[in-house]
Write an enzyme that holds these catalytic residues in place. Structure first.
Site, PDB file in Angstrom:
ATOM      1  N   LYS A  10      24.958 -43.844  -9.634  1.00 41.89           N
ATOM      2  CA  LYS A  10      25.620 -45.096  -9.239  1.00 41.89           C
ATOM      3  C   LYS A  10      26.850 -45.403 -10.109  1.00 41.89           C
ATOM      4  CE  LYS A  10      21.373 -47.178  -7.404  1.00 41.89           C
ATOM      5  NZ  LYS A  10      20.544 -48.406  -7.386  1.00 41.89           N
ATOM      6  N   TYR A  50      21.280 -49.219   2.845  1.00 43.38           N
ATOM      7  CA  TYR A  50      20.333 -50.185   2.286  1.00 43.38           C
ATOM      8  C   TYR A  50      19.840 -51.180   3.345  1.00 43.38           C
ATOM      9  CZ  TYR A  50      21.056 -48.726  -2.605  1.00 43.38           C
ATOM     10  OH  TYR A  50      21.076 -48.034  -3.796  1.00 43.38           O
ATOM     11  N   PHE A  58      18.951 -60.292  -3.472  1.00 44.77           N
ATOM     12  CA  PHE A  58      19.775 -59.504  -4.397  1.00 44.77           C
ATOM     13  C   PHE A  58      20.798 -58.618  -3.682  1.00 44.77           C
ATOM     14  CE2 PHE A  58      15.884 -56.913  -3.776  1.00 44.77           C
ATOM     15  CZ  PHE A  58      16.438 -55.721  -3.330  1.00 44.77           C
ATOM     16  N   ASN A 113      21.122 -49.831 -12.086  1.00 45.31           N
ATOM     17  CA  ASN A 113      20.046 -49.015 -12.648  1.00 45.31           C
ATOM     18  C   ASN A 113      20.344 -47.511 -12.626  1.00 45.31           C
ATOM     19  OD1 ASN A 113      19.776 -48.729  -9.919  1.00 45.31           O
ATOM     20  ND2 ASN A 113      17.618 -49.299  -9.792  1.00 45.31           N
ATOM     21  N   HIS A 116      19.764 -43.720  -7.786  1.00 42.77           N
ATOM     22  CA  HIS A 116      18.858 -43.975  -6.666  1.00 42.77           C
ATOM     23  C   HIS A 116      18.180 -42.651  -6.338  1.00 42.77           C
ATOM     24  CE1 HIS A 116      17.371 -45.180  -2.706  1.00 42.77           C
ATOM     25  NE2 HIS A 116      17.779 -43.980  -2.306  1.00 42.77           N
ATOM     26  N   GLU A 127      18.475 -40.496   4.329  1.00 45.24           N
ATOM     27  CA  GLU A 127      19.528 -40.705   3.327  1.00 45.24           C
ATOM     28  C   GLU A 127      20.388 -39.458   3.149  1.00 45.24           C
ATOM     29  OE1 GLU A 127      17.329 -42.108  -0.067  1.00 45.24           O
ATOM     30  OE2 GLU A 127      16.899 -44.050   0.891  1.00 45.24           O
TER      31      GLU A 127
HETATM   32  P1  CMP Z   1      17.595 -48.373  -5.552  1.00 45.70           P
HETATM   33  O1  CMP Z   1      16.605 -47.340  -5.925  1.00 45.70           O
HETATM   34  O2  CMP Z   1      18.980 -47.915  -5.262  1.00 45.70           O
HETATM   35  O3  CMP Z   1      17.044 -49.197  -4.308  1.00 45.70           O
HETATM   36  C1  CMP Z   1      17.475 -50.508  -4.009  1.00 45.70           C
HETATM   37  C2  CMP Z   1      18.266 -51.099  -5.139  1.00 45.70           C
HETATM   38  O4  CMP Z   1      18.335 -52.504  -5.134  1.00 45.70           O
HETATM   39  C3  CMP Z   1      17.558 -50.788  -6.456  1.00 45.70           C
HETATM   40  O5  CMP Z   1      17.695 -49.432  -6.755  1.00 45.70           O
HETATM   41  C4  CMP Z   1      18.263 -51.760  -7.388  1.00 45.70           C
HETATM   42  O6  CMP Z   1      19.553 -51.306  -7.739  1.00 45.70           O
HETATM   43  C5  CMP Z   1      18.403 -52.961  -6.478  1.00 45.70           C
HETATM   44  N1  CMP Z   1      17.295 -53.924  -6.635  1.00 45.70           N
HETATM   45  C6  CMP Z   1      16.045 -53.808  -6.167  1.00 45.70           C
HETATM   46  N2  CMP Z   1      15.310 -54.885  -6.481  1.00 45.70           N
HETATM   47  C7  CMP Z   1      16.144 -55.721  -7.151  1.00 45.70           C
HETATM   48  C8  CMP Z   1      15.977 -57.009  -7.739  1.00 45.70           C
HETATM   49  N3  CMP Z   1      14.801 -57.656  -7.691  1.00 45.70           N
HETATM   50  N4  CMP Z   1      17.033 -57.550  -8.365  1.00 45.70           N
HETATM   51  C9  CMP Z   1      18.220 -56.894  -8.409  1.00 45.70           C
HETATM   52  N5  CMP Z   1      18.444 -55.669  -7.877  1.00 45.70           N
HETATM   53  C10 CMP Z   1      17.408 -55.087  -7.251  1.00 45.70           C
END
Ligand code: CMP
Length: 134
Positions: A10, A50, A58, A113, A116, A127
């Protein structure tokens, strides 16, 4: 069973020049990089990729982050690739990610984070075809 899965590196991780570090961890853990590309996400791709999160509170933050910089997409293969990559990546909530996982090492927040990883065979197929339509 030999499987393929999708990894996205990311924008927070590409901004910090961690592409090589993350791909090294992945390769050192037995994954083979089958396909690799750098791209930027647009509105339409974010909403499709998504789709299950569009209604979540979020999502606006997630979308603006995913559009904020370069992303690296990789199709990875190995035995039990989907589960093994999820283990290596760590908990979605970086504060709960186990020591040594990619998110433990490189995540900056819940949204930012670092990576993914597809969570099921169905998600992996969907995906991979979105990121590598060719
Ligand atoms: P990812 O694995 O890309 O899947 C969905 C993404 O949404 C996740 O990683 C985070 O980046 C984001 N995400 C999921 N839950 C939350 C949350 N509670 N608050 C903020 N970001 C979130």
């Amino acid at each position: 069973m030999e499987q393929k899965t999708l990894l996205l590196i990311k924008p927070n991780a590409t901004r910090k020049n961690k592409i090589g570090s993350i791909l090294k961890i992945v390769e050192d853990n037995g994954f083979v990089i089958d396909q690799l590309k750098m791209f930027t996400m647009d509105n339409e791709l974010a909403d499709i990729f998504y789709a299950e999160h569009i209604v979540k509170s979020f999502y606006p933050q997630l979308k603006s982050f995913m559009l904020s910089g370069k992303i690296v997409g990789a199709v990875l293969s190995r035995e039990d690739a989907i589960l093994k990559l999820r283990e290596l990546v760590g908990n979605t909530n970086y504060e709960k990610a186990a020591l040594g996982t990619i998110r433990f090492l490189f995540a900056d927040s819940f949204t930012e984070n670092a990576v993914h990883a597809s969570d099921s065979p169905e998600s992996a197929e969907r995906e991979m075809s979105l990121i590598f339509p060719e």
